[in-house]
Design an enzyme around this catalytic site. Sequence first.
Site, PDB file in Angstrom:
ATOM      1  N   TYR A   1      17.090 -21.522  22.248  1.00 47.85           N
ATOM      2  CA  TYR A   1      18.071 -20.268  22.294  1.00 47.85           C
ATOM      3  C   TYR A   1      19.447 -20.407  21.353  1.00 47.85           C
ATOM      4  O   TYR A   1      19.973 -19.484  20.973  1.00 47.85           O
ATOM      5  CB  TYR A   1      18.190 -19.833  23.862  1.00 47.85           C
ATOM      6  CG  TYR A   1      17.378 -19.283  24.391  1.00 47.85           C
ATOM      7  CD1 TYR A   1      17.229 -17.747  24.464  1.00 47.85           C
ATOM      8  CD2 TYR A   1      16.277 -19.868  24.996  1.00 47.85           C
ATOM      9  CE1 TYR A   1      16.048 -17.325  25.141  1.00 47.85           C
ATOM     10  CE2 TYR A   1      15.248 -19.242  25.575  1.00 47.85           C
ATOM     11  CZ  TYR A   1      15.124 -17.788  25.741  1.00 47.85           C
ATOM     12  OH  TYR A   1      13.964 -17.267  26.190  1.00 47.85           O
TER      13      TYR A   1
ATOM     14  N   THR B   1      20.003 -30.171  27.157  1.00 45.71           N
ATOM     15  CA  THR B   1      20.445 -31.514  27.796  1.00 45.71           C
ATOM     16  C   THR B   1      20.347 -31.439  29.474  1.00 45.71           C
ATOM     17  O   THR B   1      21.514 -30.781  29.980  1.00 45.71           O
ATOM     18  CB  THR B   1      21.955 -31.766  27.331  1.00 45.71           C
ATOM     19  OG1 THR B   1      22.586 -30.161  27.359  1.00 45.71           O
ATOM     20  CG2 THR B   1      22.096 -32.186  26.085  1.00 45.71           C
TER      21      THR B   1
ATOM     22  N   PHE C   1      29.382 -21.405  21.448  1.00 46.48           N
ATOM     23  CA  PHE C   1      29.804 -20.463  22.534  1.00 46.48           C
ATOM     24  C   PHE C   1      28.947 -19.109  22.683  1.00 46.48           C
ATOM     25  O   PHE C   1      29.541 -18.224  23.429  1.00 46.48           O
ATOM     26  CB  PHE C   1      31.217 -20.103  22.338  1.00 46.48           C
ATOM     27  CG  PHE C   1      32.210 -21.199  22.430  1.00 46.48           C
ATOM     28  CD1 PHE C   1      32.476 -21.951  23.689  1.00 46.48           C
ATOM     29  CD2 PHE C   1      32.509 -21.832  21.355  1.00 46.48           C
ATOM     30  CE1 PHE C   1      33.110 -23.096  23.666  1.00 46.48           C
ATOM     31  CE2 PHE C   1      33.539 -22.990  21.212  1.00 46.48           C
ATOM     32  CZ  PHE C   1      33.820 -23.701  22.401  1.00 46.48           C
TER      33      PHE C   1
ATOM     34  N   CYS D   1      23.063 -22.577  31.249  1.00 51.59           N
ATOM     35  CA  CYS D   1      24.571 -23.458  31.019  1.00 51.59           C
ATOM     36  C   CYS D   1      25.360 -23.723  32.395  1.00 51.59           C
ATOM     37  O   CYS D   1      25.846 -24.792  32.425  1.00 51.59           O
ATOM     38  CB  CYS D   1      25.220 -22.922  29.923  1.00 51.59           C
ATOM     39  SG  CYS D   1      24.584 -23.130  28.301  1.00 51.59           S
TER      40      CYS D   1
ATOM     41  N   LYS E   1      20.136 -12.067  32.888  1.00 53.13           N
ATOM     42  CA  LYS E   1      21.228 -10.971  32.310  1.00 53.13           C
ATOM     43  C   LYS E   1      20.378 -10.260  31.439  1.00 53.13           C
ATOM     44  O   LYS E   1      19.006 -10.596  31.059  1.00 53.13           O
ATOM     45  CB  LYS E   1      22.356 -11.376  31.688  1.00 53.13           C
ATOM     46  CG  LYS E   1      22.190 -12.289  30.299  1.00 53.13           C
ATOM     47  CD  LYS E   1      23.292 -13.076  29.799  1.00 53.13           C
ATOM     48  CE  LYS E   1      24.108 -11.888  29.049  1.00 53.13           C
ATOM     49  NZ  LYS E   1      25.001 -12.545  28.047  1.00 53.13           N
TER      50      LYS E   1
HETATM   51  C1  UDX Z   1      20.485 -25.120  25.824  1.00 57.89           C
HETATM   52  C2  UDX Z   1      22.089 -24.625  25.878  1.00 57.89           C
HETATM   53  O1  UDX Z   1      22.327 -23.502  25.433  1.00 57.89           O
HETATM   54  C3  UDX Z   1      22.707 -25.720  25.241  1.00 57.89           C
HETATM   55  O2  UDX Z   1      24.112 -25.681  25.128  1.00 57.89           O
HETATM   56  C4  UDX Z   1      22.527 -26.862  26.205  1.00 57.89           C
HETATM   57  O3  UDX Z   1      23.333 -27.810  25.862  1.00 57.89           O
HETATM   58  C5  UDX Z   1      21.122 -27.011  25.930  1.00 57.89           C
HETATM   59  O4  UDX Z   1      20.289 -26.160  26.666  1.00 57.89           O
HETATM   60  P1  UDX Z   1      18.702 -23.861  24.309  1.00 57.89           P
HETATM   61  O5  UDX Z   1      18.603 -23.997  22.681  1.00 57.89           O
HETATM   62  O6  UDX Z   1      18.800 -22.566  25.105  1.00 57.89           O
HETATM   63  O7  UDX Z   1      19.984 -24.852  24.676  1.00 57.89           O
HETATM   64  O8  UDX Z   1      17.543 -24.876  24.558  1.00 57.89           O
HETATM   65  P2  UDX Z   1      16.034 -24.832  24.673  1.00 57.89           P
HETATM   66  O9  UDX Z   1      15.701 -23.136  24.274  1.00 57.89           O
HETATM   67  O10 UDX Z   1      15.306 -25.324  25.809  1.00 57.89           O
HETATM   68  O11 UDX Z   1      15.863 -25.442  23.201  1.00 57.89           O
HETATM   69  C6  UDX Z   1      15.632 -26.805  23.215  1.00 57.89           C
HETATM   70  C7  UDX Z   1      14.737 -26.991  21.913  1.00 57.89           C
HETATM   71  O12 UDX Z   1      15.023 -28.378  21.471  1.00 57.89           O
HETATM   72  C8  UDX Z   1      13.068 -26.929  22.417  1.00 57.89           C
HETATM   73  O13 UDX Z   1      12.650 -25.941  21.611  1.00 57.89           O
HETATM   74  C9  UDX Z   1      12.402 -28.256  22.092  1.00 57.89           C
HETATM   75  O14 UDX Z   1      11.348 -27.924  22.002  1.00 57.89           O
HETATM   76  C10 UDX Z   1      13.588 -28.900  21.209  1.00 57.89           C
HETATM   77  N1  UDX Z   1      13.386 -30.488  21.427  1.00 57.89           N
HETATM   78  C11 UDX Z   1      13.755 -30.929  22.567  1.00 57.89           C
HETATM   79  C12 UDX Z   1      12.992 -31.010  20.252  1.00 57.89           C
HETATM   80  O15 UDX Z   1      12.895 -30.604  19.243  1.00 57.89           O
HETATM   81  N2  UDX Z   1      13.134 -32.610  20.363  1.00 57.89           N
HETATM   82  C13 UDX Z   1      13.347 -33.323  21.445  1.00 57.89           C
HETATM   83  O16 UDX Z   1      13.756 -34.483  21.303  1.00 57.89           O
HETATM   84  C14 UDX Z   1      13.967 -32.244  22.528  1.00 57.89           C
HETATM   85  C1  UDX Z   2      27.292 -18.724  28.581  1.00 54.89           C
HETATM   86  C2  UDX Z   2      28.691 -18.498  28.051  1.00 54.89           C
HETATM   87  O1  UDX Z   2      29.209 -17.238  28.205  1.00 54.89           O
HETATM   88  C3  UDX Z   2      28.501 -19.003  26.560  1.00 54.89           C
HETATM   89  O2  UDX Z   2      30.016 -18.885  25.990  1.00 54.89           O
HETATM   90  C4  UDX Z   2      28.014 -20.464  26.434  1.00 54.89           C
HETATM   91  O3  UDX Z   2      27.826 -20.661  25.040  1.00 54.89           O
HETATM   92  C5  UDX Z   2      26.597 -20.507  27.324  1.00 54.89           C
HETATM   93  O4  UDX Z   2      26.788 -19.842  28.632  1.00 54.89           O
HETATM   94  P1  UDX Z   2      25.306 -17.442  28.684  1.00 54.89           P
HETATM   95  O5  UDX Z   2      24.846 -17.961  29.843  1.00 54.89           O
HETATM   96  O6  UDX Z   2      24.059 -16.868  27.764  1.00 54.89           O
HETATM   97  O7  UDX Z   2      26.416 -17.636  28.013  1.00 54.89           O
HETATM   98  O8  UDX Z   2      25.532 -15.875  29.354  1.00 54.89           O
HETATM   99  P2  UDX Z   2      26.827 -15.160  29.962  1.00 54.89           P
HETATM  100  O9  UDX Z   2      27.007 -13.828  29.514  1.00 54.89           O
HETATM  101  O10 UDX Z   2      27.892 -15.967  29.987  1.00 54.89           O
HETATM  102  O11 UDX Z   2      26.121 -14.869  31.409  1.00 54.89           O
HETATM  103  C6  UDX Z   2      25.988 -15.880  32.560  1.00 54.89           C
HETATM  104  C7  UDX Z   2      25.659 -15.400  33.807  1.00 54.89           C
HETATM  105  O12 UDX Z   2      26.682 -14.961  34.213  1.00 54.89           O
HETATM  106  C8  UDX Z   2      24.662 -14.422  33.882  1.00 54.89           C
HETATM  107  O13 UDX Z   2      23.617 -14.434  34.909  1.00 54.89           O
HETATM  108  C9  UDX Z   2      25.411 -13.198  33.955  1.00 54.89           C
HETATM  109  O14 UDX Z   2      24.671 -11.906  34.589  1.00 54.89           O
HETATM  110  C10 UDX Z   2      26.780 -13.458  34.935  1.00 54.89           C
HETATM  111  N1  UDX Z   2      27.911 -12.650  34.837  1.00 54.89           N
HETATM  112  C11 UDX Z   2      28.488 -12.814  33.572  1.00 54.89           C
HETATM  113  C12 UDX Z   2      28.282 -12.129  35.927  1.00 54.89           C
HETATM  114  O15 UDX Z   2      27.746 -12.149  36.867  1.00 54.89           O
HETATM  115  N2  UDX Z   2      29.407 -11.387  35.945  1.00 54.89           N
HETATM  116  C13 UDX Z   2      30.101 -11.260  34.754  1.00 54.89           C
HETATM  117  O16 UDX Z   2      31.172 -10.489  34.703  1.00 54.89           O
HETATM  118  C14 UDX Z   2      29.566 -11.727  33.661  1.00 54.89           C
END
Ligand code: UDX
Ligand code: UDX
Length: 451
Positions: A15, A94, A164, A274, A335
């Site tokens: 993501y 992580t 972010f 996160c 969300k």
């Molecule tokens: C999320 C958070 O957004 C990030 O800030 C946090 O620190 C880690 O989790 P995200 O991109 O949402 O990151 O994670 P995810 O969708 O699980 O993607 C990680 C990808 O890394 C997966 O596709 C996985 O297959 C890959 N991966 C993992 C590798 O390619 N090599 C590895 O050794 C481990």
């Molecule tokens: C969050 C941070 O916003 C982003 O900066 C960081 O890089 C990753 O973590 P994310 O988790 O993707 O992003 O979505 P976010 O919009 O922050 O919402 C997190 C959760 O809080 C959701 O479940 C959302 O529904 C909830 N939320 C958010 C509330 O319940 N009320 C609010 O006013 C805002």
Amino acid sequence: MKRRVLNIACIGAGYVGGPTMAVIADRCPDISVTVVDLNEARIAAWNSDALPIYEPGLAEIVKRTRGRNLRFITQAEGAAAIAQADAVFISVNTPTKTQGEGAGKASDLSYVESCARYIADHATGHTLVIEKSTMPVRAADTIKRILANGKGGATFHVLSNPEFLAEGTAIRDLEKPDRVLIGGEDPDSIEALAEVYRHWVPEKAILRTGLWSAELSKLAANAFLAQRVSSINAISALCEATEADVDEVASVLGSDSRIGPKFLKSSVGFGGSCFKKDLLSLIYLCEFYQLAGPAAYWQGVLDINEWQKHRIAELAAAHARRNGGIVAILGLAFKKDTNDFRESPAIDVCNQLLAAGLQLRLHDERVEAQAFSACLTRGTKSVRFCGSIDEAVEGADAILVLTEWDRYAKLDWSALFAIAAHGASVFDGRAVIDRVAARAAGFKVYSVGKG
Ligand code: UDX
Ligand code: UDX
């Protein structure tokens, strides 16, 4: 020595890595971007028309950049891309550690460490290694140590460049970020990365800090955001008890420029990959540095979130138990506008309802039923995944709204009243539905934070 970044590799096509690299490729036609992932199925999906993640605007960007200056390949094919790269982003997950020291709180850096080894083995020349995933403070020390022990003759500088973006608005957040943060120790390396972002981000939005401040700022930003949601949710319960309206209270709070209007929407609780993980990581760091007071403070943010999910689930459960025992759940994603349900409040709520012996009918706009069912602790005998809202609501004693999908704000409550069970109630965990219409149709309506 001034360097230019012309070739980027990113490990992790999730993501964060996927959308971030797509936008870099889109905005920097002169830079070649390769995204590498261990997961072959995920890479195949990135190379198909059915991308592995849903994010508004993403498919269009991938369509115009893939095959131009953006490509997705498996880690098995990735060695040459690392060798060629001037900068390698680490965007792997992580997760919270499940065993060993810090289990249940500390972030598990084993994927990051294996990326560092992979980079150390394949990099050539001088390479920037960039922390894109959220890391605990001083994670860069670990990466530097591994890189220094690499077999090749490459040299490295490590930067922290946390992302972010929020899911559901990732493309907008990447294209118009409030700020880009670059932490590092070598000014030339910081400027080389800043140059990439200067393709589309105004200079004043590019912040430079030390490495440790950058790592900590990301954890602290997520903790502050989560804290705002827990604060407004704590107020929501008091609103219900006192007949105040949480949205009115939030709008008064938000009009104070010191507080600001965003992130004050009361809900069934925050979810996502996160907030919980990063709060636990922060709590672990506080404990590690023997700061018991701050650890307890941040633990309180998590505790309110658990309490909020539990109390709203219990309201719906109590009603459904007194009636026919069938609950329609509208919304599984954490969300709206994402297919992601990691740490979604829907998981805990569904498990609590199942533990209470209730039958569930689940609907979501994007979440895949099969994947979600793996989070349910009581098997799926009492659960039906429904392709339509009508199918979920038919015969239901309680209708529980857990995600703020736009469609749920526009439901035809008269039509739903005709197919729901006699005496059915609506429990709106997001305060998004048209309460007046639902009541006029005949439903009893509970809405979070509405007295
Ligand atoms: C999320 C958070 O957004 C990030 O800030 C946090 O620190 C880690 O989790 P995200 O991109 O949402 O990151 O994670 P995810 O969708 O699980 O993607 C990680 C990808 O890394 C997966 O596709 C996985 O297959 C890959 N991966 C993992 C590798 O390619 N090599 C590895 O050794 C481990
Ligand atoms: C969050 C941070 O916003 C982003 O900066 C960081 O890089 C990753 O973590 P994310 O988790 O993707 O992003 O979505 P976010 O919009 O922050 O919402 C997190 C959760 O809080 C959701 O479940 C959302 O529904 C909830 N939320 C958010 C509330 O319940 N009320 C609010 O006013 C805002």
